[in-house]
Design an enzyme around this catalytic site. Structure first.
Site, mmCIF file in Angstrom:
data_model
loop_
_atom_site.group_PDB
_atom_site.id
_atom_site.type_symbol
_atom_site.label_atom_id
_atom_site.label_comp_id
_atom_site.label_asym_id
_atom_site.label_seq_id
_atom_site.Cartn_x
_atom_site.Cartn_y
_atom_site.Cartn_z
ATOM 1 N N CYS A 145 0.843 -1.201 0.000
ATOM 2 C CA CYS A 145 0.000 0.000 0.000
ATOM 3 C C CYS A 145 0.879 1.252 0.000
ATOM 4 O O CYS A 145 1.373 1.675 1.054
ATOM 5 C CB CYS A 145 -0.918 -0.019 1.225
ATOM 6 S SG CYS A 145 -1.897 1.473 1.373
ATOM 7 N N CYS A 148 -0.383 4.068 2.210
ATOM 8 C CA CYS A 148 -0.188 3.878 3.657
ATOM 9 C C CYS A 148 1.276 4.088 4.045
ATOM 10 O O CYS A 148 1.561 4.670 5.082
ATOM 11 C CB CYS A 148 -0.569 2.464 4.092
ATOM 12 S SG CYS A 148 -2.056 1.829 3.354
ATOM 13 N N ASP A 149 2.196 3.577 3.241
ATOM 14 C CA ASP A 149 3.590 3.480 3.676
ATOM 15 C C ASP A 149 4.564 4.384 2.928
ATOM 16 O O ASP A 149 5.722 4.522 3.340
ATOM 17 C CB ASP A 149 4.074 2.022 3.531
ATOM 18 C CG ASP A 149 3.202 1.060 4.333
ATOM 19 O OD1 ASP A 149 2.694 1.486 5.392
ATOM 20 O OD2 ASP A 149 3.023 -0.078 3.906
#
Ligand code: NAP
Length: 319
Positions: A145, A148-149
């Site tokens: 992701c 997200c990261d």
């Protein structure tokens, strides 16, 4: 049409006419149609609700939004809409589904929900490379992701694996954060939509390594490099990087029902017609049953159809 509680035996039981499992666009749209159709319906959405759109950045192909909308914001609005209409959403994971006896049973912690009709909208999850080093370095540079990261890898070199819409969208997103983004793709042509390809090819810090796969991810406590093998001349190269974003597609989330409804060879729920499954009263919508379109809008459309089909089914069993 009201919900009633059945006295406790070994667990709390609750009966509803329709239970929707999944809280992506398919599940939430099914919720809108079930509630507006007058059914006593609930939705069990999982602890991490919202589906794959929660992991995306800007969505510009969902009608009604002239300007791009962030995936999580779109899901928030869908949820607010269905909650305003009165749908009860349970933000817990389903642990077991029993479709072998009627009414069907859906287990969530200590509660058993029983129902005449169920809509499976459990979506799909990121496919993994299936290599030991990937497992070892998950969360330590191996990610599924970018949204997200990505921020953890500011001004570093990162690798994206895959050539589909997700890989290219993620590469464009990461190009604004990372120093370089190297897309490693197993063929010499991308699968992604032309508009995304054009954009990615025009960004100077996105590079492409064609006809190549990752044979290993190197690093002990964090990702330090990947080994890249050219599929044509078998030449192996080491590419230093701090993160590997694995964007090689998805697998349908069918494990809760796999021995109970018919699945396709690829483990998607097999449909008969638009949303009917091999079991009367069990319907499916969205990525769990669709290997072809897999768009938020097509999932939402299937969710609407699934509820309309479920409402019709309830009429037939009432006689
Ligand atoms: P996808 O379209 O299935 O693409 C997966 C990519 O990974 C392909 O390029 C594939 O290569 C490659 N791949 C698969 N297995 C691999 C392996 N073991 N090793 C190396 N490479 C591998 O998946 P996706 O990109 O996640 O997209 C899923 C669906 O969501 C699609 O329908 C897509 O259109 C949709 N989507 C839409 C948007 C948007 O509209 N904005 C954004 C994201 C996703 P090959 O090309 O050789 O098969």
């Amino acid at each position: 049409m009201t919900m009633f509680s059945i006295p406790k035996d070994e667990s709390e039981q609750e009966k509803h006419e329709i239970i929707i499992v999944g809280s992506g666009p398919a599940g939430l749209t099914a919720g809108i149609y079930a509630i507006r159709g007058g059914a006593d319906a609930i939705l069990i959405g999982g602890y991490s609700s919202g589906g794959q759109l929660m992991l995306t950045t800007e969505v510009e192909n969902y009608p009604g939004f002239p300007e791009p909308i962030l995936g999580p914001e779109l899901m928030k609005r869908m949820r607010e809409q269905v909650e305003r209409l009165g749908l009860k959403i349970i933000d817990k994971d389903v642990t077991k589904i029993n479709l072998k006896e009627r009414p069907f049973k859906v287990h969530v912690e200590d509660t058993t929900y029983i129902t005449d009709s169920i809509i499976l909208a459990t979506g799909a999850s990121a496919r993994e490379l299936n290599m030991p080093s990937e497992q070892k370095l998950k969360g330590k540079g191996v990610s599924y992701c970018a949204v997200c990261d990505g921020a953890f890898f500011k001004n570093t070199d990162v690798v994206v694996i895959g050539g589909g819409d997700t890989a290219i969208e993620d590469s464009i997103y990461l190009s604004k954060i990372a120093k370089t983004v190297t897309v490693v793709h197993r063929r010499d042509k991308l699968r992604a939509q032309a508009i995304l390809q054009k954009q990615a090819f025009s960004i100077p810090n996105i590079k492409f390594v064609w006809n190549s796969v990752i044979s290993d991810i190197i690093g002990e406590k964090k990702v330090e490099a990947v080994k890249v093998v050219n599929k044509i001349d078998r030449h192996e190269n080491t590419l230093n990087c701090s993160a590997v974003f694995v964007d090689i597609g998805h697998i349908p989330n069918t494990s809760l029902v796999e021995d109970q409804v018919e699945l396709t060879a690829e483990k998607y729920i097999k449909l008969y017609g638009e949303t009917r499954t091999s079991l009367d009263g069990v319907f499916a919508a969205g990525d769990v049953a669709d290997h072809l379109y897999r768009q938020a809008i097509t999932a939402a459309g299937m969710g609407a159809k699934a509820s309309l089909d479920a409402l019709r089914y309830l009429q037939t069993i009432k006689g």
